[in-house]
Design an enzyme around this catalytic site. Structure first.
Site, PDB file in Angstrom:
ATOM      1  N   HIS A  13      34.769  55.053  60.307  1.00 20.76           N
ATOM      2  CA  HIS A  13      33.443  54.772  60.901  1.00 20.76           C
ATOM      3  C   HIS A  13      32.747  56.098  61.193  1.00 20.76           C
ATOM      4  O   HIS A  13      33.077  56.775  62.158  1.00 20.76           O
ATOM      5  CB  HIS A  13      33.593  53.961  62.202  1.00 20.76           C
ATOM      6  CG  HIS A  13      32.282  53.553  62.810  1.00 20.76           C
ATOM      7  ND1 HIS A  13      32.000  52.268  63.197  1.00 20.76           N
ATOM      8  CD2 HIS A  13      31.165  54.265  63.119  1.00 20.76           C
ATOM      9  CE1 HIS A  13      30.786  52.192  63.705  1.00 20.76           C
ATOM     10  NE2 HIS A  13      30.249  53.411  63.674  1.00 20.76           N
ATOM     11  N   HIS A  15      28.846  58.420  61.042  1.00 20.18           N
ATOM     12  CA  HIS A  15      27.404  58.589  60.805  1.00 20.18           C
ATOM     13  C   HIS A  15      27.144  60.024  60.340  1.00 20.18           C
ATOM     14  O   HIS A  15      27.618  60.969  60.988  1.00 20.18           O
ATOM     15  CB  HIS A  15      26.609  58.348  62.093  1.00 20.18           C
ATOM     16  CG  HIS A  15      26.820  56.981  62.668  1.00 20.18           C
ATOM     17  ND1 HIS A  15      26.009  55.907  62.366  1.00 20.18           N
ATOM     18  CD2 HIS A  15      27.772  56.500  63.519  1.00 20.18           C
ATOM     19  CE1 HIS A  15      26.444  54.826  63.007  1.00 20.18           C
ATOM     20  NE2 HIS A  15      27.523  55.156  63.717  1.00 20.18           N
ATOM     21  N   LYS A  98      27.445  46.248  57.131  1.00 19.56           N
ATOM     22  CA  LYS A  98      27.460  46.441  58.583  1.00 19.56           C
ATOM     23  C   LYS A  98      26.439  45.524  59.242  1.00 19.56           C
ATOM     24  O   LYS A  98      25.271  45.483  58.848  1.00 19.56           O
ATOM     25  CB  LYS A  98      27.125  47.906  58.908  1.00 19.56           C
ATOM     26  CG  LYS A  98      27.051  48.243  60.394  1.00 19.56           C
ATOM     27  CD  LYS A  98      28.415  48.495  61.008  1.00 19.56           C
ATOM     28  CE  LYS A  98      28.364  48.680  62.522  1.00 19.56           C
ATOM     29  NZ  LYS A  98      28.092  50.044  62.939  1.00 19.56           N
ATOM     30  N   HIS A 135      28.813  45.815  64.867  1.00 14.90           N
ATOM     31  CA  HIS A 135      28.508  46.459  66.153  1.00 14.90           C
ATOM     32  C   HIS A 135      28.516  45.336  67.179  1.00 14.90           C
ATOM     33  O   HIS A 135      27.594  44.528  67.246  1.00 14.90           O
ATOM     34  CB  HIS A 135      27.152  47.181  66.128  1.00 14.90           C
ATOM     35  CG  HIS A 135      26.885  47.914  67.402  1.00 14.90           C
ATOM     36  ND1 HIS A 135      26.924  49.289  67.499  1.00 14.90           N
ATOM     37  CD2 HIS A 135      26.646  47.463  68.669  1.00 14.90           C
ATOM     38  CE1 HIS A 135      26.705  49.648  68.763  1.00 14.90           C
ATOM     39  NE2 HIS A 135      26.529  48.553  69.489  1.00 14.90           N
ATOM     40  N   HIS A 173      34.353  50.335  66.942  1.00 14.66           N
ATOM     41  CA  HIS A 173      34.360  51.115  68.181  1.00 14.66           C
ATOM     42  C   HIS A 173      34.522  50.253  69.433  1.00 14.66           C
ATOM     43  O   HIS A 173      33.652  50.215  70.293  1.00 14.66           O
ATOM     44  CB  HIS A 173      33.135  52.035  68.297  1.00 14.66           C
ATOM     45  CG  HIS A 173      31.815  51.425  67.874  1.00 14.66           C
ATOM     46  ND1 HIS A 173      31.346  50.238  68.365  1.00 14.66           N
ATOM     47  CD2 HIS A 173      30.872  51.873  67.007  1.00 14.66           C
ATOM     48  CE1 HIS A 173      30.173  49.985  67.819  1.00 14.66           C
ATOM     49  NE2 HIS A 173      29.862  50.956  66.994  1.00 14.66           N
ATOM     50  N   ASP A 246      33.161  57.215  64.855  1.00  9.47           N
ATOM     51  CA  ASP A 246      31.787  56.961  65.285  1.00  9.47           C
ATOM     52  C   ASP A 246      31.071  58.269  65.624  1.00  9.47           C
ATOM     53  O   ASP A 246      30.142  58.270  66.434  1.00  9.47           O
ATOM     54  CB  ASP A 246      31.735  55.991  66.475  1.00  9.47           C
ATOM     55  CG  ASP A 246      30.350  55.396  66.662  1.00  9.47           C
ATOM     56  OD1 ASP A 246      29.566  55.401  65.692  1.00  9.47           O
ATOM     57  OD2 ASP A 246      30.050  54.947  67.782  1.00  9.47           O
TER      58      ASP A 246
HETATM   59  C1  NCD Z   1      25.388  55.533  66.693  1.00 15.94           C
HETATM   60  C2  NCD Z   1      24.330  56.356  65.997  1.00 15.94           C
HETATM   61  O1  NCD Z   1      23.833  57.308  66.564  1.00 15.94           O
HETATM   62  O2  NCD Z   1      24.008  56.050  64.839  1.00 15.94           O
HETATM   63  N1  NCD Z   1      25.359  55.829  68.108  1.00 15.94           N
HETATM   64  C3  NCD Z   1      26.362  55.626  69.011  1.00 15.94           C
HETATM   65  O3  NCD Z   1      26.162  55.792  70.204  1.00 15.94           O
HETATM   66  N2  NCD Z   1      27.542  55.251  68.611  1.00 15.94           N
HETATM   67  C4  NCD Z   1      25.180  54.110  66.394  1.00 15.94           C
HETATM   68  C5  NCD Z   1      26.292  53.228  66.863  1.00 15.94           C
HETATM   69  O4  NCD Z   1      27.380  53.219  66.264  1.00 15.94           O
HETATM   70  O5  NCD Z   1      26.087  52.543  67.860  1.00 15.94           O
HETATM   71 ZN    ZN Z   2      28.582  53.852  64.855  1.00 12.08          ZN
END
Ligand code: NCD
Ligand code: ZN
Length: 342
Positions: A13, A15, A98, A135, A173, A246
């Site tokens: 996971h 970003h 997702k 999520h 998460h 995450d």
């Molecule tokens: C994530 C993001 O910034 O894309 N932020 C976070 O707090 N985890 C998005 C997410 O997974 O909720």
């Molecule tokens: Zn995330």
């Protein structure tokens, strides 16, 4: 134990944003992980296999590594159709879709407003074995922010699984004891990722000495009893729980603001942080399954063949890093990690 060698792990996971920011962060992940499940929540979300293909090319050329593999995902919207699900299933580089409840987190406003709108897509995913990544928070502003995960399980996830009992689901998460209990008692096709920050911190860390914007993420950190339940799950040896950082890069100015955004940056030192959490629980022998095997098994991927080694050695995390033309504050900035990836 002062060194630990394990099969190279995967981050299930992650970003990475796009453009210049992407170029700054992808090499950090590629130094630690062989593969990563890439979240599709760009400002213009990744909603087709063609978009995922372009995004994948950007990540590959930024990785500064010949061995890093991005595992792409699509963002479910009210309009996702069965043809798209079939395309995801037949493409070799897309692995899941997702579900962002509309309004739940960063760039989720184009997410699903009502699960009834994507019934045909979910049916196709169940039939083809395409995982649904979730999520797991309700978006109803009247629900207490600390209760939104449990409310999601009760009001959305349980009915969803009843309707689609064979759907492969990753509850992403997870942050609560209730989520751990739910996943443990659910069938084998229901699993969860756990972040390093939720294993290491509780909600007091959002307020130590003042408000700490770099400790704000979604789902928000919970109380200590929940953190302990997550540690127990991660170190249990159950293949239902596996690693997903995450890591979510946001520029310093967007975090340190009157309305700071959610996300912590851990890609730089993810394995150091997880190793510390497992060491604290006296469970280093359980790290390899959690970090390197169970996620790959769920996604039907081969185990990686190379290894990484971590050494028990204190080092100081940089106070900031470059993020495109801005800066990013990593978790533990200027503070110390107990383990070092060598
Ligand atoms: C994530 C993001 O910034 O894309 N932020 C976070 O707090 N985890 C998005 C997410 O997974 O909720
Ligand atoms: Zn995330």
């Amino acid at each position: 134990m002062t060194t630990l060698t394990i099969t190279q792990p995967d981050d299930l996971h992650l970003h990475v944003r796009d453009g210049e920011a992407l170029k700054s962060v992808v090499p950090d992940t590629a130094k630690q992980f062989a593969r990563a499940i890439i979240m599709p929540n760009l400002a213009e979300p990744i909603t087709s296999v063609a978009m995922a293909s372009n995004y994948r090319e950007q990540i590959l050329s930024a990785s500064q590594s010949t061995s890093f593999t991005p595992l792409m995902t699509l963002y479910l919207t009210d309009k996702t159709d069965t043809a798209t699900i079939k395309e995801v299933n037949s493409s070799h580089f897309t692995h899941a879709l997702k579900l962002y409840p509309a309004g739940a987190t960063t760039n989720s406003d184009k997410g699903v407003t009502d699960l009834a709108n994507i019934t045909p897509a979910l049916e196709a995913m169940q039939k083809l074995g395409v995982p649904l990544l979730v999520h797991g928070e309700v978006t109803d502003p009247s629900i207490d922010i600390f209760d939104r995960e449990q409310a999601f399980i009760d009001t959305t996830l349980i009915p969803l699984i009843k309707q689609f009992p064979d759907l492969k689901v990753v509850l992403e998460h997870i942050t609560t004891r209730q989520a751990v209990d739910f996943v443990n008692q659910a069938s084998d096709n229901i699993v969860a990722t756990i972040t390093a920050h939720h294993l290491l911190m509780n909600r007091n860390d959002i307020f130590t000495g003042g408000i700490r914007p770099h400790h704000y993420c979604l789902p928000v950190l919970k109380r200590e009893t929940h953190r302990q339940a997550l540690v127990t799950a991660a170190t249990s040896g159950s293949p239902k729980f596996f690693l997903g950082t995450d890591s979510a890069p946001h520029p310093q100015h967007a975090k340190e603001s009157a309305c700071g955004c959610a996300g912590m940056y851990t890609a730089l030192h993810a394995m150091e942080l997880y190793t510390e959490a497992f060491d604290n629980a006296d469970a280093l022998n359980k790290l390899e399954g959690f970090a390197s095997f169970y996620g790959a098994d769920f996604y039907g991927l081969e185990h990686n063949t190379n290894t990484i080694t971590l050494k028990k050695e204190k080092w100081q995390v940089p106070k900031s890093l470059t993020l495109g033309d801005s800066t990013i504050i990593p978790l533990r900035a200027n503070e110390f990690c107990e383990w070092k990836l060598i």
